[in-house]
Every structure is written in structure tokens, then in C-alpha cells.
Design an enzyme around this catalytic site. Structure first.
Site, PDB file in Angstrom:
ATOM      1  N   GLU A 137       0.669  -1.294   0.194  1.00  0.00           N
ATOM      2  CA  GLU A 137      -0.014  -0.074  -0.089  1.00  0.00           C
ATOM      3  C   GLU A 137       0.785   1.198   0.021  1.00  0.00           C
ATOM      4  OE1 GLU A 137      -3.313   0.431  -0.289  1.00  0.00           O
ATOM      5  OE2 GLU A 137      -3.598  -1.833  -0.591  1.00  0.00           O
ATOM      6  N   SER A 144     -51.526 -28.859  35.638  1.00  0.00           N
ATOM      7  CA  SER A 144     -50.811 -29.578  36.789  1.00  0.00           C
ATOM      8  C   SER A 144     -49.653 -29.109  37.404  1.00  0.00           C
ATOM      9  CB  SER A 144     -51.071 -31.045  36.552  1.00  0.00           C
ATOM     10  OG  SER A 144     -52.063 -31.507  36.325  1.00  0.00           O
TER      11      SER A 144
END
Lengths: 252, 785
Positions: free
Chosen positions: B188, B467
């Protein structure tokens, strides 16, 4: 281009002055705007005493309970609270400590004094067969308990608690770990947690008079502090009964 | 770049003819200079503000529980390998560094990465774990020293993203592989370490190249300029922006070192896209493309990442592998040509495949669990902070328990639909698994498609619990040991009750039949409705409501008697909270998912420690839990005894609601508790009882890793007695005796001896009628015991 750069470099004193200016926020995240949670929490990991009422207060599931009473004195040295008559839980739990009482014991273990008109228990059944001993202390858990002890000695109760919690994840029903948590909370003067944790330890301590003696003593001390002197006296009495049992079983 | 040229020309002119300059021009120049100076100061102000403060909004990182390894843990070799694979460990022939393992038939050698936990750092270690079929038998280090305990680094399970969905893992320049920096600089910006922010030679080179090509082919930007562009400026290509970019690059270079600038670049650069999430920085890119930390990557991996800086989507290795490979190899060749890499290595790496992992699941893998984490977090943290200050959040999620639960639910629901010929995808369900004594949530499944981040049934689907309410009623009774014990007879006979509006309520049993007088434990084991209503009316609705709240139910409860049969709507999480109090022996612990929260740099903010509160005495809860073990050994959930024989005794309770709309099951051992709900979202009958539906899911889940048996060590004040077939206390060696725990000694039945062959000596007097009037006859009880 280079000259331009030099012009810029020439302006550097101005930039340097600018460095002293306080900066605006530019829409980007700025840490200085963040709320300071460390201050909010008033010290790291300091659980507070539970509110006294259990039935009237709606307990939020979310978040984990935060308690109201922020006045907790600095952590005393690990060891004995000054008012205690003798060293508390100085004995590290050895493998022998955690061995289950022989399963075929025929000794009745009803410690509530019986009323005069009540008949004494007869033919108490042996506890049902267990696949596992009550408190299996693996080398991993022993290492953690020792680590917690060192952390508590160094005055780092928070880490000691966290280490004991790690141990509990491995052996959730080991009464010695719960007992040690209770002792640390006692030193942190979190009386209600002390009582609850020592009771929790009791619920797993089965027929171990030594542990029951220690737990009841811890409970007694905490009850005294919350102003329940009658309860404290009863707890201490119980503790004494277990202590006698513990010593007599040793001499047998 | 016309504006720059103008500036230069102006200054040349002013230098050439200083004396002929009219005064207004001098004024203009002064004003321009002041203006420029002001502008530069303004830019400088921004550059420094940005660089000095928090440079990036960081997502909160959420971790699963760290796996603790110790001899004796019920962990198979395959379980460890699954964990290591999820952490991105590589299987290698020879161990050379962290994040690698080597598996044989009975052992696994691996090198951990090390992790900074809040209470101390776990260093990277070379370990050997040995296994038999069920468990880890030993763990030792490279010197064959036994290690008592080790924490493997935790899996990252989710992130809470900033609004702009940028994600990154910050890296420090010192920790970054040198090869990455070399490759980046040669690709770069070769003169990065020489220039002062802009590189005139590179610009000139770019200009010539572009003029020759007749279009823009090459940019002359330095790394500093690229950073400035990404950091401060928009992406428009205007001359004005270019000037700002150059000035700011110079300023940046003036204030900061090359390393600081490079480090910012490494963390800022955009390297990929994962749906909405933007992948920034090399730290995250390493995880995103290779599933590993940056430090573990080889030169060819690093070259690939460097190649992405120029065009993350054009060189995307998953979508355009050929382009990515070409670009990678060109970078490797450049490195060789500049002697940063030996020729042999260069050729070897160029032959390597890309080595990119499949695209990671972009959605949160555990949305339902994360939902609960998030709801707990927003109590203590601002949403904005969760999304930006990089908090580290450590949770209790056990990925293995979670996957098991997800799999059990989706497979079993599909199986049930097939078995009953139901249309596909009509059944729904939810699962929550917790640690019995500490209240930590280990797994949470909000529906049969666990990746769907919508309706969270565990938290938000409030359904009648049927229940499942009964244990609370029986516990209310047992908490009064002078009145009730496990053998207290209850009347299971038809009953008609007047309720408001002149209507009447006629409860009935599931099998439609009355059972006469039944002992309490049997009524619960078989989930008899009429006996339960009998008991509930003796106790009173208000006391039962109070008990439900005591146990941890927060929902407001109806006041009518049908609450006794569970016509109250609870979310599965509430059910778990309620049963948690049973499982932990009467101690309430708020269910929690979060263990601790740390700042981005690892400082502890808050720990959510274990707090217990004894809300019911241990004795009654022990009796209740013993009754719940009867449910799984002889009652409605007796299939557990045949399916998980080695784990018995286990406690459990089935729940079924009207017309089989809701199928519930809760079961627990001494270590884990699981709640399962199965039903339909449209609340139409699903067709399953608790045992046929939810319990099957529970079984599938628990078969994989059976829970530890319930402890039957009676707490202080509880004693066991032998009870014979007619409900009298007797001796152990008599025929047909069963043990029962009692709290109150005076409520233990009277003694009845047996003969030498163990038979009952004398039958006590008692009625023989079965009409529900008077106490049960011995014959009746005999049937029941």
C-alpha cells in the site's frame, strides 16, 4: 506541494496551541459521555443485604437482585470476627471431612427436643440408598477452595466469592463450599446472606455434626447482629449441641 | 488539482513582486492566511479530538461460560473437540502454537490460547486430556504434571452492535505479526516510514500512470491519507476533500508516531461485509475469514487480508476466490522480490489453498438466550453504552446444553407431527435449562427454529400451567407439618363448587374417574385433580397464591378455585423460577444469565454474584421433592424410570391443560432443571398430554447428558420411617415396606409389628366403605401403596 507542506509546518505552533483546547464531540462516540458505571456500583461486587420482606415485595427476575443497604464496612481480615469465641472454620476441608456418614447408621437423628407427651422415635428408617456420596470433593474443587482461602486471606473477598462459585458449579451440593461462602459474607457483614448461605449449607450437611455446629454458630452470630437475640441464643444452643456430638463421636 | 496550483501561483507572485503589491492585496493575503490558519486549526482540533478520545464505537461482546476441565467432569472426547472446533482450534499433526489440537482415540493434546479473566489470567498452556467413554479422566501439562483444573477460553456467542453496524476487534501494533505490517507497507505505501504524511513521488507516479492510461488506475495515497479518508472524511472524490485529506495527514504525522498511525489504520480499514455488519480491521477480519486470532495466521493468510484493503468486495475470497488467490499470490511475490520472504517460502505459500472458513452465521446463534441477557442488561446499562463502549459480558450459557436442547426440541416436534399425522410445522415449543442450585440459565430455546429471533416463547408465551401448579399446593400443606404429611389421606371424589355469577365448577380427573381416599403422595404422583381440589380448599386459595409468589412467580394470580388445577398463565421462565426453588431445597435464587461485566480493557464493572434466600423450610421442600420422585417412579412421568434408569431418582411433574392445548414437563436432578412446553401458537388443541409431548422432548435432551440423581439425604429435622402396606409404621424386614420421610414425629403412624415371615400381624380396625365418607379402609390404602 512540498512548499505547501512547509507552510503547514510553519503553522504548527498554532496547532500546538490548539491542542490545549477542549475538544467538541463530533458525532462520533466519545467515552467521556459514557456513564461511569464504576461509580454507580459503589465498588465492585458488593452485594447488599436482602430486603427483609419476602412475601410482599415483588421480586424482579430481571435483573439479579440488587439490594438496598449500601452500608457495608470494609472487609475485615479473613479469620475470626472479634466477638467469636474461637477460630471459625480454620480447618480446610480434607477428603475425610467430606466423607458421607456410613449409610447403615441406625442412630436416630432427630435433634428437636421432644415434648413430654410425645413418644420418642422408634425404628427410624435408614436414609435411602445413595448412588453418590453427599459431597465428593474432587482435586479441582479442593484447588478452588484453597485458592479462595488464599484470596480471602489477601483481603480480596470478591475474588474468593467468585472462586467459591466456580467450585459450586462443579459440586453444587458440597456443604463446605456453601459454608465458606457464609463465612465470607459474615466477614463482609452481610448478615441476611450469611444466615441464608449457612442454612443452605445445613440443608446438605446431613449428619455431619461438625459442619452443623459451625453453620449454627455462624447463623447465631448473624442473628445477633440483626437484633434477633432470642434466635441467636437458640442457634448458639444448637451449635453447642452439635459440638458436643461432634466431640463425642470423635472420642468414640 | 487546480485549487492547490492557484495557491502556489499566488504565493509565487507575492514573492516575486513584493514592492508593487497594492495594499488591498496585502489585506487579502493576510485575511486568506488567517483564514487558512483558522481552517487548519479547526482541522487539527478534529484530528486530535478523534485520535485522543475513544476512536471507535465498539460493540459489546458476549461470551458463553468458559469450559472448566478437571478430572471427573462428565465430558466426552467428542465434547471437547466440539468446544475446540467452535473456538477455531486447528487439528494439526504436530503442535506448534496456541489454538491447535491433536486428537487420538482416548486423548486430546492441545495448546490453549490463554485468556484474561477478570479474576486472573489463564495462561496459554500445552495440555493433554485423557478420556474414557463417559468422562475426562485426567488432565496434565507438557511435563506430565497433573493439573487439578483449567479454564478454556470462552466462546464469543454474540455482540451488541453500534447503530452503524461497524464491527471490529482492536489489535495492538506490538501483537500484530510482523509479516502483516511488511506485506501491508510494501503493498500500500512503500515509503510509509520515510514520508511525512503525503508522498509527492507516489502522487507524481500516479499522475503519470493515470495520464498514460487515460483514466484513474492508480492512487498516490499514503497509508496516513487512507486512514484520514476513512476516519474523518466522506467518500466523495472532490478536490476539496483531497486538500483536507492532505492537511489532515500532515497534522496526524506531526502529532503521532508512525506506529500509532499504523495501529489506527490496522483497526480502521474496511475489510468485508457480513450482511448488515461491516467488518473493520485486521483483528476481526482474521476471525471473519479464518475463524482464528490474527496472531495464529500464516503469511499466506496475512497476504490475503492485506489484499482486501484495496477492495474488500472485489477480492472477496468467498465470492471471488480466483481473484483473491491471484491478488494474494501477487502480494507474496512482491514480498519475495523485496526479500521479506524467502523464495522457497514464497513458492510454498503460493501453493496453499485460500483456507477461508465458510461464512459464519451472521445472525446471533442464540437469539432467545441473548434476548434474556439483553433484558437483564438494560436494567443496569444504557442501550447506547451497550452498543458502543465495548463491554465484555460473561454469561452462563452452556453451548453444548444449548445445542442439545435445540436439537431435542426441533427433532421431537417433527417426530410427533409425523407420528400423529399432523400438518408439518404446526407444533411449537420452548425449553429452558438451569443449574439447580445456583439458578444460572444454561440453555434457552425460544421455538423450534432456534435461529429465528422473533417471538421468544420462554419469556413471552404465557400459557395455563395445568398440573404444574400442584406442587405449590402440596408444599403449602407440607409446610404445616402438624396438619399434613406425605400419607395424609385426601378425598378424590366428585365435587361441585359454586363460583361467582351463579355458575358452578365441576372439576374432574384426567381419566374421568374418582379414586376415593388417596394418600397425598399418591394424589400428586398420579396428578389427581379431585384430591388436589380437596386439599386446596382445605388450605385456602389465598395461602396458595402467597406460596406461588414466595416461590418466585411474579405474574398476578387469579383468585378463583380453578387456580388449583392450574388455570393461571405463566411463561416457561416463570415456571422455571418456581421449580428452581424446589430444586434448590426451598432457597430462592433469581434466575440469571450474566456472571460479570467487564470494560473493553478487562476491568471489572459488575459481578452478578450468587445470592440465596431461604423462602421455605428445607424439611417441607425435601418431602415435596421426594413426592416428585414418586411422579417419575410410579406416577404420570414413570417413563423416566425406564428411560433414564441410571439417573434415578429424579423429580418431575407433568402438566396438561384443557383439550390438550398445552403440554408441559418440568424435571430436575440435583444438578440441572429443565422446563419444556409444547403446544400451538394459535392456542388450538395440540393433542398431547404432558407425558406424551413435553416430557419426550425433555427425555431426548437429558438422555444425551443425564442429570445427577436427587439427593435423598434428609435435612436436619427430617427422619425416615418404614411404612407397611396399610400405612402403619413397622420394621424394615417386614413385607412390602416403603420408606417415607416425616418432619413431625407425632404424625408418624402408629406401630404395627409383623411376624417372622414379614407379614402383618394384626389388621387395624377400619371402615370398608368406598363412598368417600370417613377415613380410608386398609384395603383401599393397600391398593394405593
Amino acid at each position: 506541494m512540498q512548499r505547501f507542506a512547509r507552510v503547514c509546518v510553519g503553522l504548527l505552533p498554532v496547532f500546538m496551541l490548539s491542542a490545549c483546547v477542549s475538544y467538541p464531540s463530533d458525532g462520533y462516540y466519545d467515552s467521556r459521555r459514557a456513564r461511569d458505571y464504576t461509580g454507580l456500583d459503589d465498588g465492585y461486587n458488593r452485594p447488599r443485604e436482602a430486603p427483609p420482606s419476602r412475601h410482599t415485595k415483588r421480586r424482579p427476575v430481571v435483573p439479579p437482585p440488587t439490594y438496598e443497604e449500601p452500608t457495608v464496612n470494609p472487609l475485615p481480615e479473613y479469620g475470626e470476627p472479634s466477638h467469636a469465641p474461637e477460630p471459625l472454620d480454620t480447618k480446610p476441608p480434607t477428603e475425610a471431612d467430606n466423607q458421607t456418614a456410613p449409610e447403615s447408621t441406625t442412630e436416630p437423628h432427630v435433634f428437636e427436643p421432644l415434648a413430654a407427651n410425645e413418644s420418642p422415635p422408634v425404628a427410624t428408617a435408614t436414609p435411602p440408598k445413595q448412588r453418590k456420596p453427599r459431597a465428593v470433593t474432587s482435586p479441582g474443587v479442593l484447588a478452588l477452595i484453597q485458592q479462595a482461602q488464599a484470596q480471602a486471606k489477601a483481603g480480596d473477598a470478591d475474588k474468593a466469592v467468585a472462586t467459591l462459585e466456580r467450585a459450586l458449579r462443579i459440586e453444587p451440593q458440597n456443604p463446605w463450599i456453601w459454608h465458606r461462602l457464609a463465612v465470607i459474607r459474615l466477614q463482609q457483614e452481610q448478615w441476611q446472606q450469611t444466615i441464608d448461605l449457612a442454612s443452605k449449607s445445613n440443608s446438605f450437611s446431613g449428619d455431619d455434626p461438625d459442619l452443623l455446629y459451625r453453620n449454627w454458630r455462624v447463623i447465631g452470630m448473624a442473628l445477633e447482629k440483626v437484633g434477633d437475640s432470642a434466635g441467636a441464643e437458640r442457634a448458639m444452643l444448637r451449635s453447642q449441641q452439635y459440638r458436643e456430638r461432634a466431640t463425642s463421636s470423635q472420642t468414640l | 488539482m487546480p485549487p492547490k496550483k492557484t495557491t502556489q501561483r499566488n504565493s509565487q507572485r507575492s514573492l516575486a513582486k513584493p514592492r508593487t503589491l497594492p495594499s488591498y492585496l496585502i489585506h487579502i493575503i493576510i485575511i486568506l492566511t488567517i483564514g487558512l490558519a483558522g481552517w487548519v486549526v479547526w482541522l487539527d482540533y478534529n484530528v486530535q479530538a478523534k485520535f485522543a478520545g475513544a476512536r471507535w464505537a465498539l460493540p459489546a461482546r458476549v461470551y458463553a461460560r468458559p469450559l472448566e476441565l478437571y478430572a471427573g467432569i462428565k465430558l466426552r472426547r467428542s465434547d471437547l473437540l466440539t468446544e475446540l472446533d467452535s473456538l477455531g482450534y486447528q487439528s494439526v499433526p504436530t503442535l506448534t502454537g496456541p489454538g491447535q489440537y491433536q486428537a487420538s482415540a482416548t486423548s486430546v493434546n492441545f495448546i490453549t490460547r490463554g485468556f484474561a479473566f477478570w479474576d486472573g489470567a489463564e495462561p496459554s498452556r500445552v495440555l493433554r486430556a485423557s478420556f474414557n467413554n463417559q468422562q475426562l479422566t485426567a488432565i496434565s501439562d507438557s511435563q506430565h504434571q497433573t493439573i487439578p483444573l483449567i479454564r478454556v477460553e470462552p466462546q464469543e456467542i454474540a455482540k451488541i452492535y453500534p447503530q452503524h453496524h461497524q464491527d471490529r476487534i482492536l489489535v495492538k501494533i506490538r501483537e500484530v505479526p510482523k509479516m502483516l505490517i511488511k506485506a501491508l507497507v510494501v503493498t500500500e505505501d512503500r515509503s510509509f516510514y520515510q514520508h511525512f504524511g503525503v508522498d509527492p513521488k507516489a502522487i507524481a507516479r500516479a499522475v503519470i500512470t493515470n495520464i498514460r492510461a487515460g483514466s484513474i488506475r492508480q492512487g498516490g495515497s499514503t497509508l496516513t491519507q487512507q486512514l484520514v479518508k476513512n476516519f474523518f472524511l466522506s467518500h466523495e472524490r472532490t478536490a476539496w476533500r483531497k486538500i483536507n485529506e492532505a492537511i489532515m495527514a500532515l497534522l496526524l504525522e506531526f502529532h503521532y508516531s508512525k506506529d500509532e498511525i499504523l495501529e489506527a489504520y490496522l483497526n480502521e480499514i474496511y475489510l468485508g461485509q457480513d450482511n448488515e455488519r461491516a467488518i473493520h480491521g485486521f483483528g476481526l477480519a482474521a476471525q471473519f475469514y479464518f475463524g482464528r486470532p490474527l496472531q495464529e495466521l500464516a503469511p499466506h493468510h496475512l497476504a490475503l487480508l492485506v489484499g482486501l484493503a484495496r477492495g474488500a468486495s472485489y477480492y472477496d475470497p468467498r465470492r471471488h476466490p480466483d481473484r483473491a488467490l491471484q491478488r494474494r499470490n501477487r502480494i507474496l511475490a512482491t514480498l519475495v522480490s523485496l526479500a521479506a520472504l524467502s523464495e522457497a517460502d514464497g513458492q510454498r505459500y503460493a501453493k496453499e489453498p485460500l483456507g477461508v472458513t465458510p461464512q459464519p452465521q451472521s445472525l446471533s446463534r442464540f437469539p432467545a438466550f441473548m434476548d434474556l441477557v439483553h433484558r437483564q442488561l438494560v436494567h443496569d446499562y444504557r442501550e447506547e453504552d451497550l452498543r458502543s463502549i465495548g463491554l465484555q459480558i460473561f454469561t452462563s450459557l452452556d453451548p453444548s446444553a444449548q445445542f442439545t436442547a435445540e436439537h431435542a426440541l426441533s427433532q421431537r416436534l417433527a417426530g410427533l407431527e409425523k407420528q400423529r399425522g399432523l400438518p408439518a410445522d404446526t407444533l411449537e415449543g420452548s425449553v429452558v435449562v438451569t443449574a439447580a442450585d445456583t439458578g444460572e440459565v444454561l440453555a434457552l430455546v425460544g421455538g423450534r427454529n432456534p435461529h429465528y429471533a422473533g417471538f421468544n416463547r420462554v419469556l413471552d408465551a404465557k400459557r395455563p400451567i395445568g398440573s404444574l401448579v400442584k406442587p405449590a399446593i402440596y408444599l403449602t400443606a407440607l409446610a404445616d407439618p402438624k396438619q399434613y404429611h406425605m400419607l395424609t389421606p385426601l378425598k378424590d371424589m366428585p365435587i361441585r363448587m359454586k363460583i361467582k355469577n351463579g355458575k358452578s365448577w365441576n372439576p374432574a380427573n384426567y381419566d374421568g374417574k374418582p379414586h376415593g381416599w388417596v394418600p397425598m403422595y399418591s394424589a400428586l404422583a398420579h396428578s389427581y385433580n379431585l384430591a388436589t381440589v380437596d386439599l386446596g380448599m382445605q388450605i385456602g386459595i389465598d395461602r396458595i397464591q402467597k406460596m406461588l409468589h414466595t416461590l418466585g412467580v411474579e405474574e398476578t394470580l387469579p383468585e378463583y378455585p380453578s387456580i388449583l388445577l392450574g388455570s393461571l398463565d405463566l411463561a416457561p421462565l416463570s415456571v422455571a423460577q418456581m421449580y428452581q426453588t424446589f430444586a434448590s431445597g426451598g432457597f430462592y435464587t433469581a434466575l440469571k444469565t450474566i456472571r460479570e461485566v467487564l470494560t473493553a480493557d478487562g476491568k471489572p464493572l459488575k459481578r452478578y454474584g450468587l445470592a440465596v434466600e431461604q423462602v421455605v423450610n428445607s424439611g417441607p421442600v425435601f418431602l415435596l421433592n421426594y413426592m416428585l420422585t414418586k411422579v417419575t417412579s410410579m406416577g404420570t412421568a414413570r417413563a423416566l424410570a425406564t428411560n433414564l434408569p441410571s439417573a434415578m431418582p429424579l423429580a418431575g411433574k407433568t402438566g396438561t391443560t384443557n383439550d390438550l392445548r398445552d403440554s408441559w414437563f418440568v424435571g430436575f436432578g440435583s444438578d440441572r432443571l429443565g422446563v419444556v412446553w409444547v403446544g400451538r401458537d394459535d392456542n388450538q388443541p395440540a393433542g398431547f398430554s404432558g407425558a406424551n409431548g413435553a416430557m419426550q422432548v425433555w427425555l431426548d435432551m437429558m438422555r444425551e447428558r443425564p442429570p445427577a440423581p436427587i439427593s435423598l439425604n434428609a435435612p436436619e429435622g427430617v427422619s425416615w420411617y418404614w411404612i407397611n402396606t396399610v400405612g402403619k409404621r413397622t420394621d424394615q424386614d417386614c413385607v412390602g415396606v416403603t420408606r417415607f420421610p416425616f418432619i413431625n414425629v407425632s404424625s408418624v403412624p402408629e406401630y404395627q409389628a409383623c411376624d417372622q415371615s414379614g407379614n402383618i400381624l394384626e389388621a387395624p380396625a377400619g371402615g370398608t366403605s368406598n363412598d368417600g365418607v370417613g377415613k380410608p379402609s386398609p384395603q383401599q390404602l393397600q391398593e394405593l401403596f
